[in-house]
Design a protein around this motif. Structure first.
Motif, short mmCIF file in Angstrom:
data_model
loop_
_atom_site.label_atom_id
_atom_site.label_comp_id
_atom_site.label_asym_id
_atom_site.label_seq_id
_atom_site.Cartn_x
_atom_site.Cartn_y
_atom_site.Cartn_z
N GLY A 68 0.89 -1.28 0.07
CA GLY A 68 -0.18 -0.20 0.01
C GLY A 68 0.86 1.35 -0.03
O GLY A 68 0.56 2.11 -0.71
N LEU A 69 2.06 1.37 0.78
CA LEU A 69 2.76 2.23 0.72
C LEU A 69 3.32 2.66 -0.51
O LEU A 69 3.46 3.78 -0.86
CB LEU A 69 4.17 2.18 1.82
N PHE A 70 3.93 1.50 -1.14
CA PHE A 70 4.41 1.64 -2.52
C PHE A 70 3.37 2.37 -3.71
O PHE A 70 3.65 3.10 -4.44
CB PHE A 70 5.11 0.37 -3.03
N ASP A 78 4.94 11.39 -0.91
CA ASP A 78 6.41 11.47 -0.82
C ASP A 78 6.83 11.21 0.41
O ASP A 78 6.37 11.74 1.42
CB ASP A 78 6.61 13.05 -1.18
N TYR A 79 7.52 10.25 0.59
CA TYR A 79 8.04 9.61 2.07
C TYR A 79 9.70 9.87 2.05
O TYR A 79 10.14 9.32 3.18
CB TYR A 79 7.95 8.25 2.17
N THR A 80 10.17 10.78 1.13
CA THR A 80 11.56 11.07 1.11
C THR A 80 12.00 11.89 2.20
O THR A 80 13.21 12.19 2.32
CB THR A 80 12.05 11.42 -0.24
N GLY A 81 10.94 12.61 2.87
CA GLY A 81 11.38 13.62 4.03
C GLY A 81 12.20 12.72 5.05
O GLY A 81 12.76 13.51 5.74
N HIS A 82 11.87 11.55 5.24
CA HIS A 82 12.35 10.73 6.22
C HIS A 82 13.72 10.17 5.72
O HIS A 82 14.40 9.64 6.70
CB HIS A 82 11.59 9.75 6.72
N GLY A 83 14.05 10.48 4.79
CA GLY A 83 15.39 9.68 4.25
C GLY A 83 16.60 10.05 4.86
O GLY A 83 17.45 9.44 5.03
N GLY A 157 12.67 -5.90 5.42
CA GLY A 157 12.35 -4.41 5.95
C GLY A 157 13.17 -3.31 5.64
O GLY A 157 12.66 -2.20 5.26
N GLY A 158 14.71 -3.50 5.53
CA GLY A 158 15.34 -2.48 4.93
C GLY A 158 15.29 -2.16 3.30
O GLY A 158 15.32 -0.89 3.01
N MET A 159 14.87 -3.12 2.68
CA MET A 159 14.59 -2.81 1.39
C MET A 159 13.48 -1.95 1.00
O MET A 159 13.27 -0.98 0.57
CB MET A 159 14.18 -4.33 0.58
N VAL A 160 12.35 -2.05 1.93
CA VAL A 160 11.08 -1.23 1.82
C VAL A 160 11.33 -0.09 2.34
O VAL A 160 11.13 0.97 1.68
CB VAL A 160 10.03 -1.97 2.58
N ALA A 161 12.27 -0.01 3.52
CA ALA A 161 12.57 1.65 3.89
C ALA A 161 13.30 2.36 3.09
O ALA A 161 13.21 3.30 2.63
CB ALA A 161 13.25 1.45 5.46
N GLY A 163 13.63 1.89 -0.27
CA GLY A 163 13.07 2.13 -1.24
C GLY A 163 12.03 3.15 -1.23
O GLY A 163 11.86 3.94 -2.49
N LEU A 164 11.09 3.38 -0.21
CA LEU A 164 10.38 4.52 0.02
C LEU A 164 10.99 5.89 0.51
O LEU A 164 10.55 6.90 -0.01
CB LEU A 164 9.36 4.07 1.36
N THR A 165 12.18 5.78 1.29
CA THR A 165 12.59 7.04 1.87
C THR A 165 13.82 7.47 0.96
O THR A 165 13.91 8.86 1.02
CB THR A 165 13.03 6.96 3.24
N VAL A 166 14.51 6.59 0.24
CA VAL A 166 15.51 7.23 -0.36
C VAL A 166 15.59 7.00 -1.75
O VAL A 166 16.24 7.32 -2.59
CB VAL A 166 17.04 6.20 -0.02
N ARG A 167 14.34 6.29 -2.30
CA ARG A 167 14.20 5.96 -3.46
C ARG A 167 15.11 4.92 -4.38
O ARG A 167 15.75 5.32 -5.59
CB ARG A 167 13.98 7.11 -4.43
N VAL A 168 15.77 4.07 -3.36
CA VAL A 168 16.87 3.18 -3.87
C VAL A 168 16.06 1.91 -4.73
O VAL A 168 14.67 1.54 -4.27
CB VAL A 168 17.60 2.48 -2.92
N GLY A 169 16.66 1.54 -5.77
CA GLY A 169 15.91 0.34 -6.55
C GLY A 169 16.03 -0.90 -5.42
O GLY A 169 16.78 -1.36 -4.77
#
Length: 568
Positions: A68-70, A78-83, A157-161, A163-169
């Protein structure tokens, strides 16, 4: 006399005379596989059902919310504010978690270890002319699998975090996170096997555990300060290259904008030594002595039995006894001349002779103060939640000092020396923990004030009496109320576990719930009126909880049964 008729000790004494003709390993294992086939099928069904439930829970509570978040991110959220905060926390935070993982694994080797077959295997099968390695290897690899599974979940969990906050593949994030999340637990299992085999390694683990715990706490504090905007970059670089716990952080940062040079090197340093250690550990499994395996199997069976009967204190005592019970210090205090001081002298002396408890109380005070400082800068429900976490850590700190009271309730016959009624005796057991707790809280308040904190720092000592009283309520709760687990059965499920948890943690649950709001207000404002209200609420709650503890303590002598094991 045949080897089957001989005792295990006699058989092990003859082991040196076994030859290749006496080796019945393959035949014995084949026979056992045939005999255990029905049990193995039933066991497989149970494991499959447990895995199904685990996967279902992970999908419902982890997979669907992450999807749902993705989905929201693809629609513009935009969740990059927590990146930046996540990237700031990763270096020291991953090092703290990694070092804690290794420490837990090696501490496990002190009482159980990664190679612990069932008692039937240690008492009967290994006493016969069979090679131990084919029997013990499956248990080692089972421990490896159980250790790697949480690491896999952390990597996802690290992949999800990321991917959402730093926009990493996502594939890159998962691959880099797997390097540390899987290799570190496996390295810990190998280290645990070394501790299980070697008494010298076990001695070093006991000796270094306090220092490693302090380092983990300091790393966690540094991570929190980095999130707050006070990073120390050169120190983070040192920590990242200090060992496998830091290499995992380098690998996790590799696909992000905060990448540290040498990410590929760190991944290789994790994967290659892990593979080598696993091969060496697999070859050395047979070197674990049979008497040690018997001892560990009995300890593990006792702990499991205590957990099944919800006797958590009995399980902790069994683990502590197997680990050596902690270092005892030979210390003498002058014997008081007045009889009413003898109880306080005994309590003080028992705590001073077990420095590990005092050390844990000090260490747990630190996160309590840090959470209180964080609550000072937040508002509303967030402040209440952070204050509640601070109170939980504070309760855990003072609970370390209440061990003399818990020992008294383990077996009320120990109190036969006392001229006081049992309830009055338990009330007097709260004096020394209260004094020591006030000293620790006051010292923490002084440190906060010296660091620029305001009058709100004096909130810490105000919570000590209520938290000690909450611990006394728990110490006097009596025999485990397992009947609560089977109540309220219905079509909608059972509330029994919730009722048991409420009974088990009644004291601290009430204390944290009542104190969270007024203490949060006092931390935010720091005014004299807010501090006065917090002090009044804390004092009133301490009186109520002490009365509750006295009521419980008064019932314990009548409830006591010979051989009753104590309460946590």
């Amino acid at each position: 006399m045949s080897r089957i008729d001989a005792g295990p000790e006699a058989v092990s004494a003859e082991a040196e005379d076994w030859t290749a003709d006496d080796d019945w390993t393959d035949e014995a294992l084949a026979l056992l596989r045939a005999l255990r086939a029905p049990h193995r099928r039933n066991r497989f069904k149970q494991i499959a059902f447990a895995l199904y439930c685990t996967v279902l829970i992970l999908v419902i509570w982890g997979g669907i919310p992450s999807f749902g978040l993705f989905l929201q991110a693809s629609m513009g959220a935009d969740y990059t504010g927590h990146g930046p905060e996540l990237l700031a926390a990763l270096p020291s935070g991953v090092a703290a978690v990694g070092l804690a993982t290794v420490l837990l694994a090696v501490r496990d080797g002190l009482w159980r270890g990664p190679v612990v077959p069932p008692r039937a295997t240690t008492d009967w099968l290994l006493a016969h002319p069979v090679r131990p390695r084919p029997v013990l290897r499956p248990w080692f690899w089972l421990s490896c699998g159980l250790a790697a599974f949480p690491g896999l979940l952390i990597a996802v969990g690290g992949m999800v975090a990321l991917g959402l906050t730093v926009r990493v593949g996502l594939p890159a994030a998962l691959g880099w996170c797997l390097a540390g999340a899987v290799c570190l637990p496996l390295l810990g299992v190998c280290a645990g096997l070394l501790v299980q085999r070697s008494r010298a390694a076990a001695r070093w683990v006991r000796r270094l555990t306090p220092y490693a715990t302090v380092v983990i706490l300091l790393l966690a504090v540094q991570s929190a300060l980095a999130v707050a905007g006070h990073p120390v970059h050169w120190l983070e670089r040192v920590e990242l290259w200090s060992g496998p716990w830091g290499w995992a952080g380098i690998a996790a940062l590799a696909p992000t904008p905060a990448a540290v040079p040498g990410g590929a090197v760190a991944a290789v340093l994790l994967v290659v030594p892990t593979a080598v250690c696993l091969v060496l550990a697999d070859r050395s499994v047979a070197a674990v002595s049979l008497p040690l395996l018997r001892e560990r199997a009995r300890t593990a069976a006792g702990v499991l039995a205590a957990l099944r009967t919800v006797e958590l204190r009995a399980a902790r005592l069994a683990v502590a006894g197997a680990q050596g019970g902690g270092r005892q210090v030979r210390l003498r205090l002058p014997v008081p001349r007045r009889s009413w001081l003898v109880l306080y002298w005994r309590d003080t002396l028992s705590l001073l002779r077990a420095p590990a408890r005092l050390g844990r109380a000090v260490l747990l005070t630190v996160p309590a103060l840090l959470c209180a400082v964080l609550a000072h800068g937040t508002r509303g429900p967030v402040s209440w939640g952070v204050t509640a976490v601070a109170l939980v850590f504070g309760y855990l700190a003072v609970a370390q000092l209440l061990e003399p009271a818990r020992i008294e309730t383990d077996d009320v016959r120990r109190a036969s020396w006392s001229p006081y009624p049992f309830a009055g005796l338990m009330l007097r057991h709260a004096v020394v923990p209260t004094v020591l707790g006030l000293v620790l809280a006051a010292a923490g308040s002084v440190v906060v004030l010296a660091s620029g904190g305001g009058a709100a720092a004096w909130v810490a000592p105000l919570a000590v009496p209520a938290l000690v009283a909450a611990g006394l309520v728990n110490a006097c709760r009596g025999a485990a109320r397992r009947d609560l687990l089977y109540r309220s059965q219905g079509a909608g499920g059972s509330t029994g576990p919730l009722m048991f948890a409420a009974w088990y943690a009644a004291g601290p649950a009430v204390a944290v719930t009542v104190l969270a709001v007024p203490f949060s207000a006092a931390l935010r404002s720091g005014s004299a009126s807010a501090l006065g209200r917090a002090a009044a609420v804390g004092a009133a709650l301490a009186v109520v909880l002490l009365q509750w503890a006295l009521m419980r303590a008064g019932k314990l002598p009548a409830q006591a049964r010979p051989g009753t094991v104590g309460r946590a």
